[in-house]
Motif scaffolding. Structure first.
Motif, short mmCIF file in Angstrom:
data_model
loop_
_atom_site.label_atom_id
_atom_site.label_comp_id
_atom_site.label_asym_id
_atom_site.label_seq_id
_atom_site.Cartn_x
_atom_site.Cartn_y
_atom_site.Cartn_z
N LEU A 126 1.12 -1.38 0.26
CA LEU A 126 0.37 0.16 -0.43
C LEU A 126 0.90 1.53 -0.09
N TRP A 127 2.36 0.56 0.36
CA TRP A 127 2.76 2.25 0.50
C TRP A 127 3.49 2.17 -0.66
N MET B 114 4.91 4.58 6.57
CA MET B 114 6.26 5.57 6.73
C MET B 114 6.50 4.46 7.82
N ILE B 115 5.86 5.32 9.21
CA ILE B 115 6.23 4.81 10.38
C ILE B 115 5.78 3.41 10.18
N GLY B 116 4.59 2.95 10.40
CA GLY B 116 4.31 1.56 9.93
C GLY B 116 6.00 0.06 9.28
N VAL B 117 5.85 0.88 8.40
CA VAL B 117 6.84 -0.33 7.52
C VAL B 117 8.48 -0.17 8.34
N LEU B 118 9.00 1.38 8.85
CA LEU B 118 10.10 1.67 8.83
C LEU B 118 10.67 1.36 10.22
N TYR C 53 10.02 -2.47 15.44
CA TYR C 53 9.76 -1.51 16.87
C TYR C 53 8.58 -0.82 17.75
N LEU C 54 7.51 -1.06 17.36
CA LEU C 54 6.44 -1.09 17.25
C LEU C 54 5.67 -2.36 17.69
#
Length: 391
Positions: A237-238, A295-299, A303-304
């Motif tokens: 999706l990104w 971007m936060i979810g992929v990169l 860590y999440l």
């Protein structure tokens, strides 16, 4: 419809002829193409991470395909004449092209769905009773061979039809962009990038819809979300969002850089008439915010916590569904808001209960989900799902 006229308009430009229904039509066909692409990533390209959702993606494409023509039929004054496209074909008509592409792709889709679920249909025909048994016997089409050789042949045929279906799906939705892009008299539409933008945004909407529905189904069914599958959907999706947004921005930059006489009407159109829907919804809320969330979810995937990733992807997918609809609105309606005089504008506000208004649009959008729910009950799209308690 309410209209507000500004500056100088030609008399034949006073009305918006292509209404909300024509906005809804490419939106639904985009969901068809996008969902099918996800299914084909597993069946054709061997992306094993999409196995948990590949069947559901195929049924989603079929359910929305059943209702892809409804906005156009509602838009027509005499919808019963639509079959004339097939009875008396005109191969030089771009509008008639949809009838041929729709029929061809629907046949491909029905055959692939039958092949994918054939073994399950046979098992349920053997193990059911009464009306249910009769229904599955009809769906089996008299074929009850479930041998290893037959199943292997099914897989080969599925791969072939899925491979044929990919360009068919791309042509089905790319044709919509071609239809607008080929109208030379409208500078907001007439660009060779239009079919490509429509196609990439279709994939974005299809993947976003699957992310939303997959999470909701797992939530309400008490199933464990396959994180590898969901993470892969988010990555794809990104990727498609980056390409879609790049093309949309390039289109505007090209028009602004050329500074042709058309830009004198397109610039105020974007900054005034479409400022909220284009800049506010399509570009900022619908593109920039999801871009950051994805971007936060992929990169930062490692860590999440998975619940945080799921929430980020759900919000981003929901915003992208709005973004794609806004893009369709800005193209279809926005392209009709200025006069051929290049000196006048009008406003368009759909009424709620009119024939092509908001209420009929809501009904048409609900119908594919009802059809998908029925298909999902008849055909087991989710198999071997682990429950939260078992996990």
């Amino acid at each position: 419809m309410e209209h507000e006229i500004m500056n100088y308009l030609f008399p034949n430009d006073l009305h918006v002829d292509w209404s909300l229904m024509v906005v809804l039509y490419p939106y639904i066909t985009g969901l068809v193409a996008g969902a099918f692409i996800v299914s084909s990533l597993y069946h054709v390209f061997g992306k094993k991470e999409f196995k948990p959702i590949s069947r559901f993606a195929l049924l989603t494409s079929l359910a929305f395909m059943f209702f892809a023509t409804m906005p156009l039929l509602n838009h027509l004054g005499h919808p019963e004449r639509a079959l004339n496209i097939l009875i008396t074909p005109n191969f030089t008509s771009a509008m008639a092209g949809f009838g041929f592409l729709y029929t061809f792709y629907l046949i491909i889709l029905l055959i692939e769905v039958w092949l994918v679920f054939r073994v399950d249909i046979i098992e349920m025909a053997r193990n059911s009773t009464g009306f249910k048994r009769t229904m599955y016997k009809i769906l089996a089409l008299g074929v009850y061979n479930t041998s290893k050789e037959a199943v292997e042949l099914d897989h080969k045929l599925i791969k072939i039809f899925a491979a044929i279906g990919i360009p068919a799906a791309c042509m089905l939705h790319g044709y919509v962009g071609f239809l607008f892009g080929a109208i030379k008299a409208n500078p907001w539409w007439s660009t060779p990038l239009m079919p490509i933008i429509f196609l990439f945004s279709a994939v974005v909407s299809g993947i976003a819809l699957l992310i939303i529905m997959y999470q909701l189904i797992c939530k309400f069914s008490g199933w464990v979300i396959e994180q590898e599958c969901l993470s892969s959907l988010v990555r794809w999706l990104w990727l498609f969002l980056i390409m879609t947004l790049t093309l949309e921005i390039l289109e505007i930059i090209t028009l602004a850089y050329e500074q042709a006489h058309e830009w004198e009407v397109i610039r105020p159109l974007i900054s005034n008439q479409l400022s909220f829907s284009f800049i506010g919804i399509q570009m900022i809320m619908g593109a920039l915010i999801p871009m950051i969330l994805l971007m936060i979810g992929v990169l930062m995937d490692k860590y999440l916590h998975e619940k945080v990733r799921n929430v980020l992807s759900f919000i981003a997918a929901s915003l992208l569904m709005i973004q794609v609809f806004s893009m369709r609105w800005n193209v279809v309606i926005g392209g009709q808001l200025f006069s051929k005089s290049m000196r006048g504008f009008k406003e368009y506000t759909p009424h709620f209960f009119e024939k092509e208004g908001i209420f009929p649009a809501i009904i048409i959008m609900i119908l594919p989900f009802i059809a998908l729910s029925i298909l999902n009950r008849i055909l087991p799209s989710f198999k071997n799902m682990k429950s939260v308690t078992e996990e």
